[in-house]
Design an enzyme around this catalytic site. Structure first.
Site, PDB file in Angstrom:
ATOM      1  CB  SER A  59      -0.885   0.020   1.255  1.00  0.00           C
ATOM      2  OG  SER A  59      -1.552   1.264   1.401  1.00  0.00           O
TER       3      SER A  59
ATOM      4  CE1 TYR B  66      -3.921  -2.021   5.130  1.00  0.00           C
ATOM      5  CE2 TYR B  66      -3.194   0.227   4.696  1.00  0.00           C
ATOM      6  CZ  TYR B  66      -3.686  -0.984   4.244  1.00  0.00           C
ATOM      7  OH  TYR B  66      -3.939  -1.137   2.899  1.00  0.00           O
TER       8      TYR B  66
END
Length: 274
Positions: A142, A155
């Site tokens: 990401s 995350y």
């Protein structure tokens, strides 16, 4: 097109979103697509749709964070198919948890287990199925793995770990004919966005999309198919000399240091409105 004709490919988190789009694209390219996901109903629907469209797919219910399930999955694939050509480690979760001193330890552990540990486990048990003939691995990271999101330290850490773990794979297995790269999506229109920010029908979801759409220089959210085509490139021979790299597909969000003027400039917005 038939860039993956009769190739055995494995996609985790393949029931929805980016995983589903990639599974459908791989099947359209002639691959035998082995789709793994923890969500049985969505998994069945995706596999059925691929078959309905003339593709070759099979579903496997797997929690990628659990070693015994991943090992059993790999053993079943080895027994039924032998070698694997391409692996897309896509399974992942995300949730806001507050600032680090407020962040729940169990949430941090859950995200690390699924996103980072899951990528490690699936790679560990499927690489032996690639060693004899070579292949390609793509890990879904990401932009948050390189540029942090507020209140999402778990995350951010998991995705940052995936990017560097991918480099480990590249240097350890390059001489075995296995390439490894990661793809780092920006904000993509997926069910995960519905979960985190609200659906298109909800006010919160509408506000989120309107705000984020103008953060990207391209003036919109990404489509799962746009990540899928990047993954296809990375597993195909079109990228035969590419390994150990992170490919950012974010509509240009990480190209600037401060988006203020672009966000506030209504005249700029009007040039890109649908």
């Amino acid at each position: 097109m038939s860039r993956l004709q009769e190739k055995i490919t494995v996609i985790t988190g393949g029931a929805t979103g980016i995983g589903k789009a990639t599974a459908e694209l791989f099947a359209a390219e002639g691959a035998i697509v082995l789709v793994a996901d923890i969500k049985q109903e969505e998994l069945n629907a995706t596999v059925d749709q691929i078959k309905k469209n003339g593709g070759n797919a099979k579903g496997f219910q797997v929690n990628v964070g659990k070693e015994e399930e991943v090992q059993a999955f790999a053993n079943q694939v080895k027994e039924e198919y032998g070698a694997v050509y391409a692996l897309f480690n896509n399974a992942g979760i995300d949730q806001e948890g507050g600032k680090v001193h407020e962040y729940p330890v169990d949430l941090f552990d859950e995200i690390i287990e699924t996103d980072l540990r899951g990528t490690f486990l699936v790679s560990k048990y499927f690489i032996p199925l690639m060693l004899e003939h070579g292949g390609a691995i793509v890990n879904n990271a990401s932009m948050s793995g390189s540029f942090a999101d507020l209140n999402r330290s778990g995350y951010n850490a998991a995705k940052g770990g995936i990017i560097n773990f991918t480099k480990s794979l590249a240097i350890e297995y390059g001489r075995s004919g296995i390439r490894a790269n990661s793809v780092s999506p920006g904000t993509i229109e997926t069910p995960l966005i519905d979960h985190l920010a609200g659906s298109k029908e909800e006010e919160s979801g509408q506000q989120f999309r309107e705000t984020n759409k103008w953060l990207a220089p391209l003036g919109r959210l990404g489509d799962p198919k746009e990540i899928a085509t990047t993954v296809l490139f990375l597993v195909s021979t079109d990228s035969s000399y590419l390994t150990g790299q992170d490919i950012v597909v974010d509509g240009g969000i990480t190209a600037y240091t401060w988006p203020g003027k672009m966000v506030m400039d209504d005249s700029w917005k009007k040039t890109t409105e649908d």
